[in-house]
Design a protein around this motif. Structure first.
Motif, PDB file in Angstrom:
ATOM      1  N   LYS A  28      37.867  47.046  45.447  1.00  0.00           N
ATOM      2  CA  LYS A  28      37.512  48.425  45.793  1.00  0.00           C
ATOM      3  C   LYS A  28      37.460  49.307  44.552  1.00  0.00           C
ATOM      4  CE  LYS A  28      38.967  48.693  50.623  1.00  0.00           C
ATOM      5  NZ  LYS A  28      39.832  49.393  51.597  1.00  0.00           N
ATOM      6  N   PHE A  29      38.374  49.050  43.615  1.00  0.00           N
ATOM      7  CA  PHE A  29      38.351  49.823  42.366  1.00  0.00           C
ATOM      8  C   PHE A  29      37.228  49.338  41.456  1.00  0.00           C
ATOM      9  CE2 PHE A  29      39.452  49.776  37.836  1.00  0.00           C
ATOM     10  CZ  PHE A  29      39.411  51.144  37.584  1.00  0.00           C
ATOM     11  N   SER A  30      37.080  48.039  41.328  1.00  0.00           N
ATOM     12  CA  SER A  30      36.104  47.479  40.393  1.00  0.00           C
ATOM     13  C   SER A  30      34.686  47.934  40.703  1.00  0.00           C
ATOM     14  CB  SER A  30      36.175  45.949  40.399  1.00  0.00           C
ATOM     15  OG  SER A  30      37.425  45.500  39.910  1.00  0.00           O
ATOM     16  N   PHE A  31      34.381  48.094  41.984  1.00  0.00           N
ATOM     17  CA  PHE A  31      33.035  48.508  42.386  1.00  0.00           C
ATOM     18  C   PHE A  31      32.979  49.987  42.785  1.00  0.00           C
ATOM     19  CE2 PHE A  31      33.111  43.917  42.925  1.00  0.00           C
ATOM     20  CZ  PHE A  31      31.906  43.541  42.351  1.00  0.00           C
ATOM     21  N   PHE A 327      37.334  41.053  37.973  1.00  0.00           N
ATOM     22  CA  PHE A 327      37.922  41.489  36.705  1.00  0.00           C
ATOM     23  C   PHE A 327      36.834  41.883  35.717  1.00  0.00           C
ATOM     24  CE2 PHE A 327      42.500  39.729  36.619  1.00  0.00           C
ATOM     25  CZ  PHE A 327      42.667  40.032  37.972  1.00  0.00           C
ATOM     26  N   GLY A 328      35.698  41.196  35.804  1.00  0.00           N
ATOM     27  CA  GLY A 328      34.594  41.525  34.910  1.00  0.00           C
ATOM     28  C   GLY A 328      34.077  42.931  35.145  1.00  0.00           C
ATOM     29  N   MET A 329      33.948  43.329  36.408  1.00  0.00           N
ATOM     30  CA  MET A 329      33.514  44.684  36.723  1.00  0.00           C
ATOM     31  C   MET A 329      34.554  45.698  36.273  1.00  0.00           C
ATOM     32  SD  MET A 329      30.503  44.593  37.967  1.00  0.00           S
ATOM     33  CE  MET A 329      30.397  46.277  38.559  1.00  0.00           C
ATOM     34  N   ALA A 330      35.826  45.370  36.450  1.00  0.00           N
ATOM     35  CA  ALA A 330      36.891  46.272  35.996  1.00  0.00           C
ATOM     36  C   ALA A 330      36.887  46.384  34.479  1.00  0.00           C
ATOM     37  CB  ALA A 330      38.243  45.770  36.483  1.00  0.00           C
TER      38      ALA A 330
END
Length: 370
Positions: A28-31, A327-330
């Motif tokens: 939810k945070f990463s996206f 993790f990559g998006m974060a």
């Protein structure tokens, strides 16, 4: 039931809960899409507490003083330094009228306690909005203040920011430190985004002075020498009063430790505050850590000894792929993309070092604020 079959079922449970955490918490945070902030320009007090930080102030203070913001003061707190810290502060104060110096003398009751020095600085500050950073931190842009304080409103009393570490090429330790910083940021941002804020970092943190005094400041944990940032936030943060700032212009960066021993000693100091967190937060963080340990431990055991190694391999690959994506998006959000390809190695190193630190802290107490 054979022991390996029993371990396989435990492994399935571990993977299931990790997937749930990755998708429903971190995902939810990463996206998360960027939030538009208010451009109100309320006056701000920026607080920097320094103990024997003369060189760092000389190098990094100009980045704070040259912020693109209409009205702010910089409260420099000299915490009984024995080097040139006070002289450096006074030199800058002669050239910048918005600097206020708070010279804290050591007293026996609060010897070596940063919270005492910070409290005096907060009392001396002029404005209600307080923005904190460390003497070795550099805002990455001239819009650091505006991006951080832009999240304040009538309901929001706390803004959690991100404090990154400077990259060093060809340094495994630097990648490990920045991976730990990424994971910490991903975790506290994710849970705050879900309405469960539990910590912030003093390298980049803002809250209202009114909240500080209404909650009696650091009094509930004044005898704990660390935790002026995370313990205070753990005490006062709620779903309704906390916002997160993940715009890159709101980040700070600071030099990472360059020696394993120095970094281990620093983490030993930081980890001592966790036992003072609220019970639900301690249970949550302990569960997440135990799931990490069990995942890698059971992976090794089952790949070596179980006849179900193909199924185990498939589950490991699925979990790693999901981790890479989220993790990559974060990491993209938190400017740490260069370390993502090393996730499995860095994760194993990190959880092993955390276990070592926990055991070491049981044997002897770490040193605290310089």
């Amino acid at each position: 039931m054979p022991i390996l079959d029993f371990l396989f079922y435990i492994f399935l449970v571990v993977v299931f809960f990790q997937v749930i955490i990755y998708l429903l918490v971190y995902g939810k945070f990463s996206f998360l899409k960027p939030v538009k902030i208010s451009r109100k320009k309320a006056p701000v007090s920026v607080l920097v507490c320094a103990k024997n930080e003369g060189g760092n102030l000389e190098q990094f203070l100009p980045y704070i003083l040259h912020q693109n913001y209409p009205e702010f003061e910089v409260v420099l707190i000299n915490d009984s330094s024995s080097d040139t810290t006070l002289e450096i502060m006074q030199k800058f104060a002669k050239r910048h009228s918005n600097i206020k110096i708070v010279d804290v003398k050591a007293i026996e009751t609060f010897w070596g306690n940063k919270k005492y020095a910070l409290t005096l600085g907060i009392k001396a500050s002029k404005y209600d909005l307080l923005l904190f950073t460390d003497a070795d931190c550099k805002p990455v842009s001239k819009f650091w203040i505006s991006e951080m304080v832009g999240h304040f409103n009538e309901k929001t009393s706390i803004v959690l920011g991100f404090g990154a570490h400077t990259k060093i090429k060809n340094s495994f330790l630097n990648k490990l430190i920045r991976f730990e910083t990424l994971i910490t940021g991903l975790r506290y941002f994710s849970f705050a985004n879900m309405g469960l804020p539990y910590m912030g970092v003093g390298r980049n943190l803002a809250y209202k002075k009114e909240l500080f005094f209404k909650s009696n400041g650091f009094i509930n944990h004044i005898r704990v020498k660390s935790g002026d940032d995370d313990l205070f936030i753990n005490q006062v943060a709620s779903a309704n009063n906390t916002a997160i700032s993940v715009c890159k212009d709101s980040f700070t960066t600071s030099p990472a430790k360059t020696g394993f021993k120095d970094w281990i000693n620093q983490k030993r100091r930081h980890i001592t505050t966790a036992k003072y967190y609220k019970l639900e937060h301690k249970v949550l963080l302990t569960t997440i850590y135990c799931l990490q340990v069990l995942f890698w431990l059971l992976t090794i055991i089952l790949l070596i000894g179980s006849s179900l190694w193909i199924t185990v391999s498939a589950l490991v690959m699925f979990r790693l792929l999901l981790q890479y994506v989220i993790f990559g998006m974060a990491a993209k959000k938190l400017d740490s993309k260069d370390i993502i390809h090393l996730i499995p190695v860095l994760e194993i190193f990190l959880i092993s070092i955390q276990l070592f630190i926990f055991i070491t802290n049981l044997v002897s107490k770490p040193n605290h604020w310089k």
